[in-house]
Design an enzyme around this catalytic site. Structure first.
Site, PDB file in Angstrom:
ATOM      1  N   GLY A  46       0.837  -1.194   0.000  1.00 53.11           N
ATOM      2  CA  GLY A  46       0.000   0.000   0.000  1.00 53.11           C
ATOM      3  C   GLY A  46       0.867   1.236   0.000  1.00 53.11           C
ATOM      4  O   GLY A  46       2.002   1.207   0.495  1.00 53.11           O
ATOM      5  N   LEU A  95       6.326   1.649   4.573  1.00 54.28           N
ATOM      6  CA  LEU A  95       7.479   2.082   3.783  1.00 54.28           C
ATOM      7  C   LEU A  95       8.068   3.386   4.315  1.00 54.28           C
ATOM      8  O   LEU A  95       9.235   3.678   4.074  1.00 54.28           O
ATOM      9  CB  LEU A  95       7.083   2.260   2.304  1.00 54.28           C
ATOM     10  CG  LEU A  95       6.652   0.968   1.581  1.00 54.28           C
ATOM     11  CD1 LEU A  95       6.161   1.287   0.179  1.00 54.28           C
ATOM     12  CD2 LEU A  95       7.791  -0.035   1.549  1.00 54.28           C
ATOM     13  N   GLU A 137      -3.597   2.905   5.400  1.00 54.31           N
ATOM     14  CA  GLU A 137      -3.406   3.912   4.346  1.00 54.31           C
ATOM     15  C   GLU A 137      -4.295   5.137   4.574  1.00 54.31           C
ATOM     16  O   GLU A 137      -3.871   6.264   4.321  1.00 54.31           O
ATOM     17  CB  GLU A 137      -3.671   3.310   2.962  1.00 54.31           C
ATOM     18  CG  GLU A 137      -2.752   2.139   2.587  1.00 54.31           C
ATOM     19  CD  GLU A 137      -1.265   2.444   2.720  1.00 54.31           C
ATOM     20  OE1 GLU A 137      -0.851   3.600   2.533  1.00 54.31           O
ATOM     21  OE2 GLU A 137      -0.509   1.513   3.057  1.00 54.31           O
TER      22      GLU A 137
HETATM   23 NI    NI Z   1       2.390   3.194   5.634  1.00 48.59          NI
END
Ligand code: NI
Length: 173
Positions: A46, A95, A137
């Protein structure tokens, strides 16, 4: 298409609330394609636009098993309209929060309203991994990171590790 830089903690830009999108144009399609390429390369499941420096209400995800065909989904102006149940997501990662994983309390099921990349209204009912990814997200679009949901102690340990790495010129020790 190009690979975009992913902003990482503690970059304050990740704390920005995002703006709704009212114009789905060619630039937006290009951004979506670049985000997809960036997410697949990372690799991640995501990515929110804010993570690549764009403060707009846009996210993409693909929760298909890696040995199966890609299944990219795009959500524009997503909103959680219902949630219920409780679940502990195991080993959640991001990330924008490199080298760290933790379990996070999440709703078990969510109902999300959004628009797809063609501007069509869509409604997603999700549970399991998809429900967790959607909550993660959509949190990004509100300036929230998954480490905001963990214990203060765990978060403090991660902060210290990152500060130390930054002092040492970005190298892990
Ligand atoms: Ni994230």
């Amino acid at each position: 298409m190009s690979i975009l830089d992913i902003f990482t903690y503690p970059d304050e830009f990740l704390r920005h609330p995002t703006q709704d999108i009212d114009n789905i144009d060619g630039n937006l399609q290009e951004l979506i394609d670049d985000m997809a390429q960036t997410m697949y390369l990372a690799p991640g499941i995501g990515l929110a636009a804010i993570q690549v420096g764009i403060d707009k209400s846009l996210l993409i995800f693909d929760v298909a098993p890696t040995d199966e065909q890609r299944d990219l989904h795009v959500l524009i102006n997503p909103e959680i309209v219902e949630k219920d149940g409780n679940v502990l997501s195991e080993n959640e990662g991001c990330l924008s929060v490199p080298d760290f994983r933790a379990s996070v309390k999440r709703a078990e099921r969510v109902l999300v309203n959004a628009y797809n990349r063609e501007g069509k209204p869509i409604r997603m009912e999700a549970d399991g991994l998809l429900a967790i990814v959607l909550q993660h997200e959509i949190d990004h679009l509100n300036g929230t990171l998954f480490i905001d949901h963990i214990s203060a102690l765990k978060r403090e340990l991660y902060k210290r590790r990152i500060k130390k790495q930054l002092r040492h010129g970005g190298t892990a020790d």
